[in-house]
Scaffold this motif. Sequence first.
Motif, PDB file in Angstrom:
ATOM      1  N   CYS A 390       7.444 -41.170 -56.173  1.00 48.14           N
ATOM      2  CA  CYS A 390       7.762 -41.877 -54.928  1.00 48.14           C
ATOM      3  C   CYS A 390       6.960 -43.175 -54.860  1.00 48.14           C
ATOM      4  O   CYS A 390       5.728 -43.154 -54.787  1.00 48.14           O
ATOM      5  CB  CYS A 390       7.460 -40.995 -53.720  1.00 48.14           C
ATOM      6  N   VAL A 391       7.652 -44.297 -54.867  1.00 44.22           N
ATOM      7  CA  VAL A 391       6.994 -45.605 -54.886  1.00 44.22           C
ATOM      8  C   VAL A 391       6.198 -45.843 -53.610  1.00 44.22           C
ATOM      9  O   VAL A 391       5.044 -46.289 -53.652  1.00 44.22           O
ATOM     10  CB  VAL A 391       8.040 -46.727 -55.075  1.00 44.22           C
ATOM     11  N   THR A 392       6.798 -45.552 -52.460  1.00 43.12           N
ATOM     12  CA  THR A 392       6.112 -45.806 -51.191  1.00 43.12           C
ATOM     13  C   THR A 392       4.900 -44.903 -51.029  1.00 43.12           C
ATOM     14  O   THR A 392       3.864 -45.330 -50.512  1.00 43.12           O
ATOM     15  CB  THR A 392       7.067 -45.597 -50.008  1.00 43.12           C
ATOM     16  N   TYR A 393       5.016 -43.655 -51.490  1.00 40.99           N
ATOM     17  CA  TYR A 393       3.881 -42.728 -51.417  1.00 40.99           C
ATOM     18  C   TYR A 393       2.730 -43.222 -52.279  1.00 40.99           C
ATOM     19  O   TYR A 393       1.571 -43.241 -51.848  1.00 40.99           O
ATOM     20  CB  TYR A 393       4.333 -41.336 -51.870  1.00 40.99           C
ATOM     21  N   MET A 394       3.036 -43.647 -53.506  1.00 41.24           N
ATOM     22  CA  MET A 394       1.991 -44.119 -54.409  1.00 41.24           C
ATOM     23  C   MET A 394       1.365 -45.417 -53.909  1.00 41.24           C
ATOM     24  O   MET A 394       0.160 -45.635 -54.065  1.00 41.24           O
ATOM     25  CB  MET A 394       2.566 -44.313 -55.814  1.00 41.24           C
ATOM     26  N   ARG A 395       2.186 -46.281 -53.292  1.00 41.60           N
ATOM     27  CA  ARG A 395       1.638 -47.526 -52.762  1.00 41.60           C
ATOM     28  C   ARG A 395       0.678 -47.247 -51.608  1.00 41.60           C
ATOM     29  O   ARG A 395      -0.403 -47.836 -51.527  1.00 41.60           O
ATOM     30  CB  ARG A 395       2.768 -48.448 -52.302  1.00 41.60           C
ATOM     31  N   ARG A 396       1.078 -46.336 -50.725  1.00 42.19           N
ATOM     32  CA  ARG A 396       0.187 -45.983 -49.614  1.00 42.19           C
ATOM     33  C   ARG A 396      -1.086 -45.318 -50.121  1.00 42.19           C
ATOM     34  O   ARG A 396      -2.180 -45.571 -49.610  1.00 42.19           O
ATOM     35  CB  ARG A 396       0.910 -45.059 -48.631  1.00 42.19           C
ATOM     36  N   LEU A 397      -0.933 -44.463 -51.137  1.00 43.88           N
ATOM     37  CA  LEU A 397      -2.096 -43.786 -51.699  1.00 43.88           C
ATOM     38  C   LEU A 397      -3.051 -44.792 -52.332  1.00 43.88           C
ATOM     39  O   LEU A 397      -4.277 -44.716 -52.135  1.00 43.88           O
ATOM     40  CB  LEU A 397      -1.634 -42.764 -52.742  1.00 43.88           C
ATOM     41  N   ALA A 398      -2.494 -45.739 -53.071  1.00 37.18           N
ATOM     42  CA  ALA A 398      -3.329 -46.770 -53.696  1.00 37.18           C
ATOM     43  C   ALA A 398      -4.020 -47.623 -52.638  1.00 37.18           C
ATOM     44  O   ALA A 398      -5.193 -47.994 -52.783  1.00 37.18           O
ATOM     45  CB  ALA A 398      -2.473 -47.645 -54.608  1.00 37.18           C
ATOM     46  N   GLN A 399      -3.281 -47.927 -51.560  1.00 39.54           N
ATOM     47  CA  GLN A 399      -3.857 -48.732 -50.487  1.00 39.54           C
ATOM     48  C   GLN A 399      -5.005 -47.997 -49.809  1.00 39.54           C
ATOM     49  O   GLN A 399      -6.046 -48.586 -49.503  1.00 39.54           O
ATOM     50  CB  GLN A 399      -2.771 -49.070 -49.455  1.00 39.54           C
ATOM     51  N   LYS A 400      -4.824 -46.694 -49.597  1.00 45.65           N
ATOM     52  CA  LYS A 400      -5.884 -45.900 -48.973  1.00 45.65           C
ATOM     53  C   LYS A 400      -7.134 -45.872 -49.849  1.00 45.65           C
ATOM     54  O   LYS A 400      -8.255 -46.004 -49.360  1.00 45.65           O
ATOM     55  CB  LYS A 400      -5.389 -44.472 -48.720  1.00 45.65           C
ATOM     56  N   LYS A 401      -6.925 -45.688 -51.148  1.00 49.16           N
ATOM     57  CA  LYS A 401      -8.067 -45.653 -52.065  1.00 49.16           C
ATOM     58  C   LYS A 401      -8.770 -47.003 -52.107  1.00 49.16           C
ATOM     59  O   LYS A 401     -10.005 -47.074 -52.112  1.00 49.16           O
ATOM     60  CB  LYS A 401      -7.599 -45.259 -53.466  1.00 49.16           C
TER      61      LYS A 401
END
Length: 567
Positions: A390-401
């Motif tokens: 999931c692109v949006t999930y990974m982008r949000r996860l990367a942003q959180k990190k």
Amino acid sequence: MNTQSPVYTQKTECQDCYKCVRVCEFKAIKIEDGHAIVITEACVYCGRCVEVCPAGAKRVRNDLVRLKYMISSGRNLIASVAPSYIACVASSAQNAFINSFVRSGFIGASETALGAQSVSSVLKENIRYGEINITTCCPVVVEIIRKYYSHLVPLLTPLMSPALAHAKQLKNTFGKDCEVVFVGPCIAKKIEADRNPSLISISVSFEEALSIFGDLKEEDSAEFITERAGAGNYYPVEGGMIRTISEARHADNCYMAFSGVDEVRGVLDSIGGIEKCKTLVLELMACRGGCINGPLSGKNKSFLSKRMNVLQKACERENIVASVFKDITAGWDKSCVNTNVYREEDIAAVLKTTGKSREDQQLNCGGCGYDSCRDFAKAIIDKKAERSMCVTYMRRLAQKKANALIKSMPSGVVIADDSLSVIECNLNFARLFIEQADTMFNARPGLEGANLSKILPANICSIFLNVIRTGNDFFEKDIRVENKFYHCSIFLIEKGHVAGGIFQDITSPMMRKKNVIDKAENVINRNLQTVQTIAALLGENAASTEVLLNSIIESFNASEMREDEDE
């Protein structure tokens, strides 16, 4: 028989683009450790994943080694050449292509179109009037019906494919010890051969056969070891089978042809709503336009020229009457692919783990290869997909990190674009350069959208812009702002667009102590060998250098401990 699947993934080449998942009508692909793996029991061998894979990770089983071994072992080989060779082999080389089988060790070559004519002849006698008849020469369509529309299996005409019918005819003519090698543009023919080794020993593509023959020169005629085929040459194009049974048509009967997996699915989905008062004959082919567009047909000719070549040759030979082999009855077994029933709470639980609890968060962007977020969630439940797709999930996860990392850094950190608009910064950066930083930071977290030129001096902003525009990877310098000195490190993130900066106030007491300690340790580390050499020559006088430096470090560390105790 080769036990390797006709379609497989070369894992080391898979680039996680999920394009194969996106185009697979039946989602017969699962993601394991980031690699797209073909699910053999669910695959229909249409070859779409092979055609679209940009990295070439989806491969077709190469049977060339087996074929060469069969030739070298002196077996009685006969090539059953699909009529689409007229479309797929260069016109100037077609005669030489047929004749090269004998030169390469075969008994000879024969036209699969002879089997097609036998199928058409028997089909005309076996049309179920007043019912729906599904006719096909395509093994992909048979796989689709067996695996995903098993309730429609009784509607399939109970006849062999032209390739199997031709193979049986050849064995009847030349003896059971002869071995038939099918040559054509179809991946699914490989699985058909695997399942019917008593009729077809091996199925290879035109390209595989050509690689044995080498360069082909124009020859005057093609020498087949059997009679020539007539109307059976229409089979490689959409509607070709129906055209060969034209004399069996009646005014009250309906004959229709469809090609392309999506169209085939649409037809099969809608059969339930068809009235059964008329005879309906459906010719279905998985490749759009027919076998001339098969996944192994080659790209050296346009679709238009392929179709024209086949129709022209078929028209020239249409009136050739060939013998009919009628012992071609076949039965179809069902091989249903299990379809799970999903509980709504299970789907909701998976969606929640990917940050899609609300309906407005379910973008259905298709980046994962599935049509909707719900379909993606079902695939995760089936262990066919991974959350990382999931692109949006990974982008949000990367942003959180990234946010967590920036916030935890003791230095001031800021990221800005080429217009000096702040993308992200931490509170420590705001405290270095902004009065009432905490209040402003709480009002606008990360100072997103703030103008960096109103926060930093012009000379620092110029450095930011210079790094972004020139693409210099890194700039490091101590700079003065009013009465303070800052250690400034500016680095490129995306050339022409984004850069980041790290700032430390080196005038603060803590930073001064740290710098002295760091420099003292650096002196010791860089000159340890020299000190040891001098100590050996001069004794205690030189060794006192190391003692002195160590005492500086210890005094500062002791001072820090006392300050901590006072606090």
